[in-house]
Every structure is written in structure tokens, then in C-alpha cells.
Scaffold this active site. Sequence first.
Site, PDB file in Angstrom:
ATOM      1  N   ASP A   8       0.879  -1.159   0.000  1.00  0.00           N
ATOM      2  CA  ASP A   8       0.000   0.000   0.000  1.00  0.00           C
ATOM      3  C   ASP A   8       0.929   1.224   0.000  1.00  0.00           C
ATOM      4  O   ASP A   8       2.095   1.123   0.387  1.00  0.00           O
ATOM      5  CB  ASP A   8      -0.858  -0.061   1.272  1.00  0.00           C
ATOM      6  CG  ASP A   8      -1.653   1.197   1.482  1.00  0.00           C
ATOM      7  OD1 ASP A   8      -2.393   1.574   0.564  1.00  0.00           O
ATOM      8  OD2 ASP A   8      -1.523   1.802   2.556  1.00  0.00           O
ATOM      9  N   ASP A  10      -0.075   5.100   0.767  1.00  0.00           N
ATOM     10  CA  ASP A  10      -0.338   6.072   1.838  1.00  0.00           C
ATOM     11  C   ASP A  10      -0.338   5.398   3.202  1.00  0.00           C
ATOM     12  O   ASP A  10      -1.194   4.562   3.485  1.00  0.00           O
ATOM     13  CB  ASP A  10      -1.714   6.732   1.631  1.00  0.00           C
ATOM     14  CG  ASP A  10      -1.832   7.431   0.285  1.00  0.00           C
ATOM     15  OD1 ASP A  10      -0.840   8.020  -0.151  1.00  0.00           O
ATOM     16  OD2 ASP A  10      -2.918   7.391  -0.308  1.00  0.00           O
ATOM     17  N   GLY A  45      -7.407   3.822   3.038  1.00  0.00           N
ATOM     18  CA  GLY A  45      -7.563   2.847   1.970  1.00  0.00           C
ATOM     19  C   GLY A  45      -8.831   2.984   1.148  1.00  0.00           C
ATOM     20  O   GLY A  45      -8.992   2.344   0.126  1.00  0.00           O
ATOM     21  N   SER A 115      -5.097   5.228  -4.441  1.00  0.00           N
ATOM     22  CA  SER A 115      -4.938   6.638  -4.801  1.00  0.00           C
ATOM     23  C   SER A 115      -4.744   6.896  -6.287  1.00  0.00           C
ATOM     24  O   SER A 115      -3.968   6.219  -6.962  1.00  0.00           O
ATOM     25  CB  SER A 115      -3.760   7.246  -4.043  1.00  0.00           C
ATOM     26  OG  SER A 115      -3.569   8.584  -4.451  1.00  0.00           O
ATOM     27  N   ASP A 169      -1.769  -0.562   5.952  1.00  0.00           N
ATOM     28  CA  ASP A 169      -2.003   0.148   7.219  1.00  0.00           C
ATOM     29  C   ASP A 169      -3.505   0.327   7.469  1.00  0.00           C
ATOM     30  O   ASP A 169      -3.896   0.876   8.492  1.00  0.00           O
ATOM     31  CB  ASP A 169      -1.344   1.536   7.200  1.00  0.00           C
ATOM     32  CG  ASP A 169      -2.056   2.506   6.281  1.00  0.00           C
ATOM     33  OD1 ASP A 169      -2.412   2.083   5.153  1.00  0.00           O
ATOM     34  OD2 ASP A 169      -2.279   3.662   6.665  1.00  0.00           O
TER      35      ASP A 169
HETATM   36  P1  B16 Z   1      -6.795   9.878  -3.852  1.00  0.00           P
HETATM   37  P2  B16 Z   1      -3.754   3.854  -0.179  1.00  0.00           P
HETATM   38  C1  B16 Z   1      -5.708   5.630  -0.304  1.00  0.00           C
HETATM   39  O1  B16 Z   1      -4.405   5.266  -0.568  1.00  0.00           O
HETATM   40  C2  B16 Z   1      -5.796   6.413   0.985  1.00  0.00           C
HETATM   41  O2  B16 Z   1      -5.490   5.595   2.094  1.00  0.00           O
HETATM   42  C3  B16 Z   1      -7.173   6.963   1.152  1.00  0.00           C
HETATM   43  O3  B16 Z   1      -7.252   7.732   2.333  1.00  0.00           O
HETATM   44  C4  B16 Z   1      -7.537   7.824  -0.070  1.00  0.00           C
HETATM   45  O4  B16 Z   1      -8.851   8.346   0.037  1.00  0.00           O
HETATM   46  C5  B16 Z   1      -7.409   6.973  -1.318  1.00  0.00           C
HETATM   47  O5  B16 Z   1      -6.093   6.459  -1.399  1.00  0.00           O
HETATM   48  C6  B16 Z   1      -7.698   7.758  -2.579  1.00  0.00           C
HETATM   49  O6  B16 Z   1      -6.709   8.721  -2.756  1.00  0.00           O
HETATM   50  O7  B16 Z   1      -7.800  10.883  -3.384  1.00  0.00           O
HETATM   51  O8  B16 Z   1      -5.379  10.420  -3.858  1.00  0.00           O
HETATM   52  O9  B16 Z   1      -7.173   9.231  -5.149  1.00  0.00           O
HETATM   53  O10 B16 Z   1      -3.739   3.812   1.313  1.00  0.00           O
HETATM   54  O11 B16 Z   1      -4.626   2.805  -0.839  1.00  0.00           O
HETATM   55  O12 B16 Z   1      -2.382   3.948  -0.789  1.00  0.00           O
HETATM   56 MG    MG Z   2      -2.868   3.173   3.293  1.00  0.00          MG
END
Ligand code: B16
Ligand code: MG
Length: 210
Positions: A8, A10, A45, A115, A169
Site C-alpha cells: 500500500d 499512503d 484505503g 490513490s 495500514d
Molecule cells: P486519492 P492507499 C488511499 O491510498 C488512501 O489511504 C485513502 O485515504 C484515499 O482516500 C485513497 O487512497 C484515494 O486517494 O484521493 O489520492 O485518489 O492507502 O490505498 O495507498
Molecule cells: Mg494506506
Amino acid sequence: EIKGIIFDLDGVICSTDEYHYQAWKKMADHDGIYFDRKINERLRGVSRAASLEIILEKADKQYSDEEKLALMTKKNDLYKELLSAMTEADVSKEVLDTLKELRAKGLKLAIGSSSQNTKLILSRIGLLDFFDGISDGTIISQSKPNPEVFIKAAGILQLKNENCFVVEDAEAGIDAAVAGGFHSIGIGSASSYEKAEHKINSFREIINLV
Ligand code: B16
Ligand code: MG
């Protein structure tokens, strides 16, 4: 046998989870919507649109689809402003050294992130060309806890799901890993999640599991 690891982004590779919080908080404050770190834990996530729906549970009015889009754009602009200040120094030595060691052991390494800003973040921290595969929010139609993002990552690595670790996480991310038949490692907020197959407190511990 573990042949690949899907990370992952973030909250695992870098601390952009904090920037997500700050950007949502600013957006919510501006609109007079109550938001705190406890609610923020539920956004880990989860896709941008699903995150907004969770935040709007505390709003005292109904938002139209157009208004929701404007809120998401506002949040993403604030978030990207924070991302623009990131550098290679935003990846810890521990993470970088561990990634290199795992690579030296012959493991294939991929990113599996919800993301849509994944490539922007990876390029800011100098890791855009490091991974063997990148599966992110731009190529999926269903976000975690759906396993799609990890299934696509394993496909890019040409590995079976059962031969991959997923490092997460987020509880939603661990749920996604379990749903896809992956082995899972919970770190940070997911380090005490009962559904995580392995639980670690520091990134380096991954070395002991492969
Ligand atoms: P974005 P990960 C996720 O990333 C984040 O944990 C989550 O909080 C966020 O809303 C999502 O990505 C979308 O991100 O707005 O930048 O497209 O933890 O899966 O790496
Ligand atoms: Mg994450």
C-alpha cells in the site's frame, strides 16, 4: 512460498495519510462539517468518493452530486499542494533499505494503492521507476475492501495471489487482501487488526517474514 510483495502507498511507503487528513480537515472546516482523527481512521484505503460520503455523515444538509464533485476537487487541490512539497527525504531510510534488501532477495515488488495520485507521489519521493508494477486508483473500478487493486498488482507481477504478501495500514486494505486470497501484513493502524495474518510495528520486520 512468497515470491512478491504488494505495498500500500499512503501510510506504508510514506506518510501521505497525514496529508489526506489535513486536506479533508481543511475542506470540512471550510464547510462547517465536523471532522476529526477518529473519523479519519475510517478513510484509510477508501476511495476519494467513499471518503467524502463518510465525512458527509456529519453534515447537516444534503449535497448534490455537483456539490460533492466540487468538494472532492477542493480536497484534492489542497492535498496536491501538500504533495508538491514532498521530496526524496519523505521516504525513511528504513523503508528504502528494506525495499532494496527485499529486491536483492529476488522478490518482485509492486504498489497497490487506491490513490489516483500514486504516480505523482512516487515521482516526488524518487520511486517512480523502482517497483516492478504499479496498480492504483486510476486502473480500478472498485476500491478496497474490494481486492481488485491487489489482483491487478499480482497480474502485473505475473504471480498468483497466494504467492504474494500485501502490506497494509488500513483495515479495509487487510480485508481486501484476505478477500483476494493474499497473505497479509498489518502495519501502523492495521498492526493490531485481528484479520491481519502477520502484525508488525516497523517496516524492517518484513525481512523476517520472507
Ligand atoms: P486519492 P492507499 C488511499 O491510498 C488512501 O489511504 C485513502 O485515504 C484515499 O482516500 C485513497 O487512497 C484515494 O486517494 O484521493 O489520492 O485518489 O492507502 O490505498 O495507498
Ligand atoms: Mg494506506
